[in-house]
Design a protein around this motif. Structure first.
Motif, PDB file in Angstrom:
ATOM      1  N   LEU A 102       0.813  -1.223   0.000  1.00 31.38           N
ATOM      2  CA  LEU A 102       0.000   0.000   0.000  1.00 31.38           C
ATOM      3  C   LEU A 102       0.840   1.265   0.000  1.00 31.38           C
ATOM      4  O   LEU A 102       0.344   2.335  -0.331  1.00 31.38           O
ATOM      5  CB  LEU A 102      -0.920   0.028   1.228  1.00 31.38           C
ATOM      6  CG  LEU A 102      -1.907  -1.113   1.383  1.00 31.38           C
ATOM      7  CD1 LEU A 102      -2.769  -0.898   2.629  1.00 31.38           C
ATOM      8  CD2 LEU A 102      -2.778  -1.268   0.160  1.00 31.38           C
ATOM      9  N   HIS A 103       2.119   1.137   0.354  1.00 37.16           N
ATOM     10  CA  HIS A 103       3.000   2.302   0.443  1.00 37.16           C
ATOM     11  C   HIS A 103       3.989   2.379  -0.717  1.00 37.16           C
ATOM     12  O   HIS A 103       4.883   3.214  -0.717  1.00 37.16           O
ATOM     13  CB  HIS A 103       3.743   2.276   1.784  1.00 37.16           C
ATOM     14  CG  HIS A 103       2.831   2.059   2.956  1.00 37.16           C
ATOM     15  ND1 HIS A 103       1.935   3.008   3.399  1.00 37.16           N
ATOM     16  CD2 HIS A 103       2.645   0.967   3.743  1.00 37.16           C
ATOM     17  CE1 HIS A 103       1.240   2.522   4.420  1.00 37.16           C
ATOM     18  NE2 HIS A 103       1.654   1.284   4.645  1.00 37.16           N
ATOM     19  N   GLY A 104       3.847   1.471  -1.700  1.00 37.46           N
ATOM     20  CA  GLY A 104       4.695   1.494  -2.878  1.00 37.46           C
ATOM     21  C   GLY A 104       5.964   0.662  -2.788  1.00 37.46           C
ATOM     22  O   GLY A 104       6.753   0.626  -3.736  1.00 37.46           O
ATOM     23  N   LYS A 105       6.189  -0.019  -1.665  1.00 37.50           N
ATOM     24  CA  LYS A 105       7.368  -0.876  -1.515  1.00 37.50           C
ATOM     25  C   LYS A 105       7.123  -2.181  -2.259  1.00 37.50           C
ATOM     26  O   LYS A 105       6.059  -2.774  -2.164  1.00 37.50           O
ATOM     27  CB  LYS A 105       7.629  -1.162  -0.034  1.00 37.50           C
ATOM     28  CG  LYS A 105       8.831  -2.064   0.198  1.00 37.50           C
ATOM     29  CD  LYS A 105       9.052  -2.346   1.674  1.00 37.50           C
ATOM     30  CE  LYS A 105      10.210  -3.318   1.829  1.00 37.50           C
ATOM     31  NZ  LYS A 105      10.369  -3.755   3.211  1.00 37.50           N
ATOM     32  N   THR A 106       8.125  -2.643  -3.019  1.00 36.67           N
ATOM     33  CA  THR A 106       8.005  -3.886  -3.777  1.00 36.67           C
ATOM     34  C   THR A 106       8.490  -5.062  -2.944  1.00 36.67           C
ATOM     35  O   THR A 106       9.556  -5.008  -2.333  1.00 36.67           O
ATOM     36  CB  THR A 106       8.810  -3.804  -5.085  1.00 36.67           C
ATOM     37  OG1 THR A 106       8.292  -2.737  -5.878  1.00 36.67           O
ATOM     38  CG2 THR A 106       8.716  -5.109  -5.873  1.00 36.67           C
ATOM     39  N   PHE A 107       7.696  -6.121  -2.941  1.00 39.63           N
ATOM     40  CA  PHE A 107       8.041  -7.386  -2.294  1.00 39.63           C
ATOM     41  C   PHE A 107       8.175  -8.441  -3.371  1.00 39.63           C
ATOM     42  O   PHE A 107       7.331  -8.525  -4.268  1.00 39.63           O
ATOM     43  CB  PHE A 107       6.941  -7.827  -1.321  1.00 39.63           C
ATOM     44  CG  PHE A 107       6.948  -7.071  -0.033  1.00 39.63           C
ATOM     45  CD1 PHE A 107       7.548  -7.605   1.095  1.00 39.63           C
ATOM     46  CD2 PHE A 107       6.352  -5.822   0.060  1.00 39.63           C
ATOM     47  CE1 PHE A 107       7.559  -6.911   2.288  1.00 39.63           C
ATOM     48  CE2 PHE A 107       6.347  -5.121   1.247  1.00 39.63           C
ATOM     49  CZ  PHE A 107       6.958  -5.656   2.368  1.00 39.63           C
TER      50      PHE A 107
ATOM     51  N   HIS B  11     -12.279   3.053   3.036  1.00 40.25           N
ATOM     52  CA  HIS B  11     -12.287   1.665   3.514  1.00 40.25           C
ATOM     53  C   HIS B  11     -10.882   1.087   3.690  1.00 40.25           C
ATOM     54  O   HIS B  11     -10.688   0.112   4.411  1.00 40.25           O
ATOM     55  CB  HIS B  11     -13.093   0.776   2.564  1.00 40.25           C
ATOM     56  CG  HIS B  11     -14.541   1.119   2.551  1.00 40.25           C
ATOM     57  ND1 HIS B  11     -15.102   1.905   1.568  1.00 40.25           N
ATOM     58  CD2 HIS B  11     -15.541   0.791   3.401  1.00 40.25           C
ATOM     59  CE1 HIS B  11     -16.384   2.049   1.810  1.00 40.25           C
ATOM     60  NE2 HIS B  11     -16.681   1.384   2.919  1.00 40.25           N
ATOM     61  N   TRP B  12      -9.888   1.684   3.027  1.00 43.02           N
ATOM     62  CA  TRP B  12      -8.520   1.182   3.100  1.00 43.02           C
ATOM     63  C   TRP B  12      -7.760   1.668   4.329  1.00 43.02           C
ATOM     64  O   TRP B  12      -6.739   1.095   4.698  1.00 43.02           O
ATOM     65  CB  TRP B  12      -7.742   1.582   1.850  1.00 43.02           C
ATOM     66  CG  TRP B  12      -8.048   0.711   0.688  1.00 43.02           C
ATOM     67  CD1 TRP B  12      -8.864   0.995  -0.361  1.00 43.02           C
ATOM     68  CD2 TRP B  12      -7.555  -0.606   0.463  1.00 43.02           C
ATOM     69  NE1 TRP B  12      -8.913  -0.069  -1.224  1.00 43.02           N
ATOM     70  CE2 TRP B  12      -8.113  -1.060  -0.746  1.00 43.02           C
ATOM     71  CE3 TRP B  12      -6.697  -1.445   1.160  1.00 43.02           C
ATOM     72  CZ2 TRP B  12      -7.835  -2.306  -1.266  1.00 43.02           C
ATOM     73  CZ3 TRP B  12      -6.412  -2.695   0.636  1.00 43.02           C
ATOM     74  CH2 TRP B  12      -6.985  -3.118  -0.562  1.00 43.02           C
ATOM     75  N   LYS B  13      -8.236   2.724   4.962  1.00 43.90           N
ATOM     76  CA  LYS B  13      -7.487   3.354   6.053  1.00 43.90           C
ATOM     77  C   LYS B  13      -7.156   2.384   7.188  1.00 43.90           C
ATOM     78  O   LYS B  13      -6.058   2.409   7.722  1.00 43.90           O
ATOM     79  CB  LYS B  13      -8.232   4.567   6.601  1.00 43.90           C
ATOM     80  CG  LYS B  13      -8.123   5.749   5.684  1.00 43.90           C
ATOM     81  CD  LYS B  13      -8.638   6.999   6.314  1.00 43.90           C
ATOM     82  CE  LYS B  13      -8.401   8.127   5.325  1.00 43.90           C
ATOM     83  NZ  LYS B  13      -8.806   9.401   5.833  1.00 43.90           N
TER      84      LYS B  13
ATOM     85  N   ALA C 103      -6.131   4.568  -2.995  1.00 40.51           N
ATOM     86  CA  ALA C 103      -5.600   5.111  -1.744  1.00 40.51           C
ATOM     87  C   ALA C 103      -6.553   6.126  -1.116  1.00 40.51           C
ATOM     88  O   ALA C 103      -6.531   6.318   0.101  1.00 40.51           O
ATOM     89  CB  ALA C 103      -4.237   5.753  -1.982  1.00 40.51           C
ATOM     90  N   GLY C 104      -7.406   6.738  -1.912  1.00 39.67           N
ATOM     91  CA  GLY C 104      -8.349   7.722  -1.384  1.00 39.67           C
ATOM     92  C   GLY C 104      -9.610   7.119  -0.801  1.00 39.67           C
ATOM     93  O   GLY C 104     -10.394   7.809  -0.157  1.00 39.67           O
TER      94      GLY C 104
END
Length: 165
Positions: A39-44, A103-105, A99-100
């Motif tokens: 959700l924060h843009g980090k790739t796994f 429900h995701w918060k 992201a807006g």
């Protein structure tokens, strides 16, 4: 839920069902290699990033009426309880991420990986034919348990703790 989202989810699930005649990942199969962003843009990159850990990967969707979202929050408690022993839950949302969307918060604060599979390609590699589906992967990246459909936290905990030991 908009009709467009429902149609998109239906098409993704239909494509997943039609592309996997073997029933997906089977016990003792190695986990497929996939790369997804959180959700924060980090790739796994899995399973490499979790080598040496026992991980539970849960495929779900924010739009899925069958997916108990509280399980995702409960996995945080299990993560805190077992992380020192090498357990990591991984949630993979199959579908769009906005992201807006309010429900995701509540999921953005989870400390374990919450990954996005917008086109369902990772779910396809795992052979997911319905949501939710969960897989327990051992320290070497091999599937040890699989749950198709919803399961409670107690059942999930029993499955991964047997692999963790």
């Amino acid at each position: 839920m908009t009709r467009r989202r429902l149609l998109l989810m239906g098409l993704i699930l239909l494509a997943l069902a039609g592309c996997n005649r073997r029933g997906g990942l089977q016990i003792d199969d190695p986990a497929p290699v996939v790369s997804l962003q959180d959700l924060h843009g980090k790739t796994f990159t899995l399973p490499q990033d979790l080598h040496g850990k026992v991980w539970l990967v849960r495929f779900w969707s924010l739009d899925c009426g069958f997916c108990d979202k509280e399980v995702l929050l409960g996995l945080e408690t299990l993560y805190q309880k077992y992380k020192d022993g090498g357990f990591v839950p991984v949630a993979v949302n199959v579908g769009k991420y906005d992201a807006g969307d309010e429900h995701w918060k509540r999921f953005a604060q989870l400390s374990y990986p919450m990954l996005i599979d917008e086109r369902g390609l990772t779910a396809k590699k795992f052979g997911v034919i319905g949501l939710p589906t969960s897989f327990v992967i051992d320290r070497e990246g091999v599937l040890r348990e699989k749950i198709t459909g919803e399961a409670g936290l107690e059942e999930i905990e029993k499955l991964f703790t047997t692999v963790l030991k």
